[in-house]
Enzyme design. Structure first.
Site, PDB file in Angstrom:
ATOM      1  N   SER A 295       0.810  -1.221   0.000  1.00 56.85           N
ATOM      2  CA  SER A 295       0.000   0.000   0.000  1.00 56.85           C
ATOM      3  C   SER A 295       0.842   1.269   0.000  1.00 56.85           C
ATOM      4  O   SER A 295       1.920   1.313   0.600  1.00 56.85           O
ATOM      5  CB  SER A 295      -0.903   0.028   1.235  1.00 56.85           C
ATOM      6  OG  SER A 295      -1.791  -1.064   1.241  1.00 56.85           O
ATOM      7  N   HIS A 371      -7.257   0.173   6.147  1.00 56.81           N
ATOM      8  CA  HIS A 371      -6.840  -1.216   6.373  1.00 56.81           C
ATOM      9  C   HIS A 371      -6.849  -1.597   7.853  1.00 56.81           C
ATOM     10  O   HIS A 371      -7.265  -2.705   8.208  1.00 56.81           O
ATOM     11  CB  HIS A 371      -5.452  -1.452   5.762  1.00 56.81           C
ATOM     12  CG  HIS A 371      -5.456  -1.478   4.267  1.00 56.81           C
ATOM     13  ND1 HIS A 371      -6.136  -2.435   3.553  1.00 56.81           N
ATOM     14  CD2 HIS A 371      -4.884  -0.648   3.358  1.00 56.81           C
ATOM     15  CE1 HIS A 371      -5.974  -2.209   2.255  1.00 56.81           C
ATOM     16  NE2 HIS A 371      -5.231  -1.126   2.115  1.00 56.81           N
TER      17      HIS A 371
END
Length: 437
Positions: A295, A371
């Protein structure tokens, strides 16, 4: 089929409306809104909804702002009615009084949007309407109540229970593949060669669809099936990279998640998508041991530059400030000596940023909020994981692995939701600088 049904109803209703009103045409958006809220027939209501949607589409930017202003001012809840309902509840706290209070608090525009949704293509029109409203909000905070109503409705309409998970591959319709190319924002694709590689045998792409928008992906995730937890993005998106054997992979790396429709901003979709994809991949590839993301850290660069500008910031040591001055030099990441000196400093500061920098009790970084709130663990910070211009600008090339441990997802989610705790690995914990004072 839904569009065809509503079109036929609206067509029938248009004749009813014309017969009732004669040749008079509605000249203003105000009259259309009033008539739509007052009508009781399904067919005439669908016809009026279509007229309102069509009228909105024809508006200029100035007219749209006036329309939203009207909704904010003239279609708000009635305070007198609310107070009366509150008093009635005090006198008689029965279920009937609760329902009356709920109805009093609901704004007329809430019902107006619901009725607009009965127009052919109404859901698509309302999603687009919110997209345009969101563009006005930075300069028009007075319109926020209108957005609150739209967000509330869209959250219900796009409940994950109504959505369909679909795999996108090279055999998907060309129109869908074109949208996939266009909607990819995290790691943009330049040509069909990029797209074809991302849909190869060792890659997967999944998207959510809604029955009212069957040809429009709402959100999609790209996955690489590899060996080991990936720490660099360039090998995963290189169109010339050799295609691996997915059966020999032991890790599924979620390397790009994209919301497609701006009008659905803030409507939770991604967390359900990832969990469903994990379940789907586990069925297809039972030997997968690791589910993790690769990410970006989109807010890190801006935060660090702001911290450097604050001479009183105690997170950054004086000696580190001198080293970090090299970040202003173009091509610093290609200088081995500079890279070696900056690695430890930047990784420590990134760990601090992700774990300790908060807004309203939650991580400042938007990707981290997503997340971690979804039950992942902050697993690893990867040095120069993305050396593209975008990666260097956003986070000086740093990327992060968030690990989805299927046995711990719900526990992590509960900790984060209830206490704000950020679950981190020992490797990330070891990077955190000592807290001052």
């Amino acid at each position: 089929m839904l569009d065809q049904l509503w079109t036929s109803i609206a067509d029938a209703g248009r004749e009813l409306v014309r017969g009732r009103l004669g040749s008079r045409r509605r000249a203003t958006i105000q009259s259309l809104c009033r008539d739509l809220l007052s009508t009781k027939g399904e067919a005439s209501g669908a016809a009026l909804a279509r007229e309102l949607v069509e009228a909105y589409r024809m508006m200029t930017d100035e007219e749209r702002q006036s329309f939203f202003t009207m909704l904010a001012q003239d279609y708000a809840a009635d305070p007198t009615r609310i107070l009366a309902a509150v008093e009635a509840y005090r006198q008689d706290p029965s279920p009937r009084s609760v329902q009356a209070l709920r109805r009093a608090c609901e704004t007329p525009r809430h019902e107006l949007f619901r009725r607009m949704n009965t127009a052919p293509g109404g859901t698509r029109a309302i999603v687009d309407l919110r997209r345009q409203l969101l563009a006005y909000l930075p300069d028009r905070p007075d319109l926020e109540p209108v957005d609150a109503d739209l967000h509330d409705l869209l959250t219900g309409w796009f409940n994950p229970g109504f959505l369909t998970l679909t795999r996108i591959d090279w055999n998907s319709p060309a129109s869908l593949l074109e949208k996939f190319l266009r909607y990819e924002k995290v790691h943009k694709m330049r040509a069909l060669e990029d797209l074809k590689r991302r849909l190869a045998a060792d890659r997967r792409c999944f998207a959510f669809f809604h029955p009212a928008l069957p040809d429009e992906p709402l959100i999609f995730v790209e996955v690489a099936l590899v060996t080991g937890m990936a720490d660099r993005i360039q090998p995963l998106i290189d169109p010339e990279a050799p295609v691996g054997d997915p059966e020999s992979a032991d890790a599924a790396i979620f390397y790009s998640i994209n919301n497609c429709l701006e009008g659905l901003r803030g409507v939770t979709l991604g967390n359900f998508l990832i969990k469903l994809v994990v379940a789907d991949l586990a069925r297809e590839f039972p030997d997968l041991k690791t589910y993790a993301t690769l990410s970006p850290v989109p807010g890190f660069s801006a935060w660090l530059r702001q911290a450097l500008a604050d001479s009183g910031n105690k997170v950054i040591a004086a000696a580190d400030r001198k080293l970090l001055a090299a970040l202003d030099r173009p091509g610093w990441h290609r200088e081995p000596e500079t890279v070696e000196k900056l690695k430890g400093v930047l990784c420590r500061l990134c760990a601090h940023y992700l774990v300790r920098e908060k807004r309203s009790g939650r991580p400042r970084d938007p990707v981290a909020r997503f997340h971690l709130g979804n039950g992942a663990r902050l697993e690893r910070i990867n040095w120069l994981g993305d050396v593209s211009a975008k990666g260097l600008e956003e986070s000086f090339g740093l990327l992060v692995n968030y690990k989805y441990d299927t046995g711990q997802i719900e526990r992590n989610h509960e900790l984060y939701t209830n206490t704000g705790e950020v679950v981190i690995s020992s490797a990330v914990k070891g990077l955190l600088p000592a807290q001052a004072g």
